[in-house]
Write a protein that holds these residues in place. Structure first.
Motif, PDB file in Angstrom:
ATOM      1  N   ILE A   1       0.834  -1.202   0.000  1.00 26.47           N
ATOM      2  CA  ILE A   1       0.000   0.000   0.000  1.00 26.47           C
ATOM      3  C   ILE A   1       0.870   1.253   0.000  1.00 26.47           C
ATOM      4  N   THR A   2       1.928   1.254   0.804  1.00 21.05           N
ATOM      5  CA  THR A   2       2.856   2.385   0.814  1.00 21.05           C
ATOM      6  C   THR A   2       3.425   2.624  -0.577  1.00 21.05           C
ATOM      7  N   ARG A   3       3.798   1.557  -1.262  1.00 16.23           N
ATOM      8  CA  ARG A   3       4.327   1.672  -2.626  1.00 16.23           C
ATOM      9  C   ARG A   3       3.284   2.279  -3.559  1.00 16.23           C
ATOM     10  N   VAL A   4       2.058   1.809  -3.483  1.00 17.17           N
ATOM     11  CA  VAL A   4       1.016   2.315  -4.377  1.00 17.17           C
ATOM     12  C   VAL A   4       0.777   3.803  -4.136  1.00 17.17           C
ATOM     13  N   LEU A   5       0.757   4.219  -2.880  1.00 13.92           N
ATOM     14  CA  LEU A   5       0.566   5.643  -2.580  1.00 13.92           C
ATOM     15  C   LEU A   5       1.687   6.495  -3.178  1.00 13.92           C
ATOM     16  N   SER A   6       2.920   6.033  -3.061  1.00 12.53           N
ATOM     17  CA  SER A   6       4.052   6.760  -3.636  1.00 12.53           C
ATOM     18  C   SER A   6       3.980   6.770  -5.154  1.00 12.53           C
ATOM     19  N   SER A   7       3.564   5.643  -5.737  1.00 20.36           N
ATOM     20  CA  SER A   7       3.470   5.542  -7.186  1.00 20.36           C
ATOM     21  C   SER A   7       2.389   6.465  -7.740  1.00 20.36           C
ATOM     22  N   LEU A   8       1.259   6.534  -7.053  1.00 23.61           N
ATOM     23  CA  LEU A   8       0.192   7.434  -7.494  1.00 23.61           C
ATOM     24  C   LEU A   8       0.691   8.874  -7.559  1.00 23.61           C
ATOM     25  N   SER A   9       1.500   9.251  -6.582  1.00 19.34           N
ATOM     26  CA  SER A   9       2.071  10.594  -6.589  1.00 19.34           C
ATOM     27  C   SER A   9       3.025  10.785  -7.761  1.00 19.34           C
ATOM     28  N   LEU A  10       3.880   9.791  -7.986  1.00 20.59           N
ATOM     29  CA  LEU A  10       4.864   9.891  -9.060  1.00 20.59           C
ATOM     30  C   LEU A  10       4.209  10.102 -10.413  1.00 20.59           C
ATOM     31  N   PHE A  11       3.094   9.431 -10.639  1.00 26.69           N
ATOM     32  CA  PHE A  11       2.456   9.484 -11.959  1.00 26.69           C
ATOM     33  C   PHE A  11       1.311  10.486 -12.040  1.00 26.69           C
ATOM     34  N   GLY A  12       1.212  11.355 -11.054  1.00 22.64           N
ATOM     35  CA  GLY A  12       0.295  12.481 -11.152  1.00 22.64           C
ATOM     36  C   GLY A  12      -1.137  12.213 -10.738  1.00 22.64           C
ATOM     37  N   PHE A  13      -1.356  11.144  -9.972  1.00 20.84           N
ATOM     38  CA  PHE A  13      -2.713  10.810  -9.545  1.00 20.84           C
ATOM     39  C   PHE A  13      -2.923  11.234  -8.085  1.00 20.84           C
TER      40      PHE A  13
END
Length: 206
Positions: free
Chosen positions: A147-159
């Motif tokens: 979940i931590t990874r997904v939250l960081s990834s969403l930020s990286l890709f502009g979501f």
């Protein structure tokens, strides 16, 4: 059959993937090619469409090498040395290309269902089978790292909006997921500037 769009969006990158040697130094283009269904995830993974469309919940739980491919977060993984770090070009392309964004979001909807959530369009809320999925979360707490990874990834890709919606859904579920309290405090809340105010609004801030 892999979608033809794979070749449209990723053909120019496949020169570095001809032998799919996971030990090669140059991994540039891997993420775009994965989202374009040109290459599978490593190690012993699958193509993005198959992971999203055909893997069972049991497969998503048992396999530990796909999450870094579906949700790159800009950092090298400590758990999967075969997972590439996306280049600035790849991040920009996934942020702007409609087909690649669609694949990314399909991956998000699938992993949310795996964790017991779904999107209504305006909010992320619990799914109909949330009790069983929350039991799985509590029993397999490595999912909190995911979940931590997904939250960081969403930020990286502009979501950012989706990230805030997911954090709010997690905040609303803390009574049912007490084992996630430390992850919420130390990782999920810091993942979003909006998180503290979100928690205060729903009366769950510590």
């Amino acid at each position: 059959t892999r979608p033809s769009v794979s070749h449209t969006h990723a053909r120019e990158h496949t020169v570095v993937h001809s032998d799919m040697d996971p030990g090669r130094a140059d991994r540039s283009g891997d993420i775009v090619c994965f989202f374009g269904n040109v290459i599978p995830s490593l190690p012993r993974g699958d193509y993005a469409d198959r992971i999203i469309g055909h893997w069972s919940d049991a497969s998503l739980e048992a396999h530990h090498g796909y999450i870094q491919w579906l949700f790159p977060n800009g950092a090298a993984s400590r758990f999967n040395s075969d997972a590439p770090v996306p280049s600035v070009f790849e991040v920009a392309l996934i942020r702007t290309d409609a087909t690649l964004r669609k694949t990314y979001l399909r991956g998000l909807w699938r992993i949310l269902l795996f964790w017991g959530f779904h999107s209504t369009g305006q909010r992320i809320v619990r799914s109909s089978n949330w009790r069983a999925r929350f039991e799985n979360l509590a029993a397999h707490t490595h999912n909190y790292l995911r979940i931590t990874r997904v939250l960081s990834s969403l930020s990286l890709f502009g979501f950012q909006k989706l990230r805030a919606m997911f954090i709010q859904a997690l905040c609303e579920s803390m009574w049912e997921l007490p084992s996630a309290a430390s992850a919420m405090r130390d990782y999920w809340l810091p993942a979003s500037k909006m998180a503290v105010s979100v928690c205060k609004q729903i009366g769950r801030a510590s």
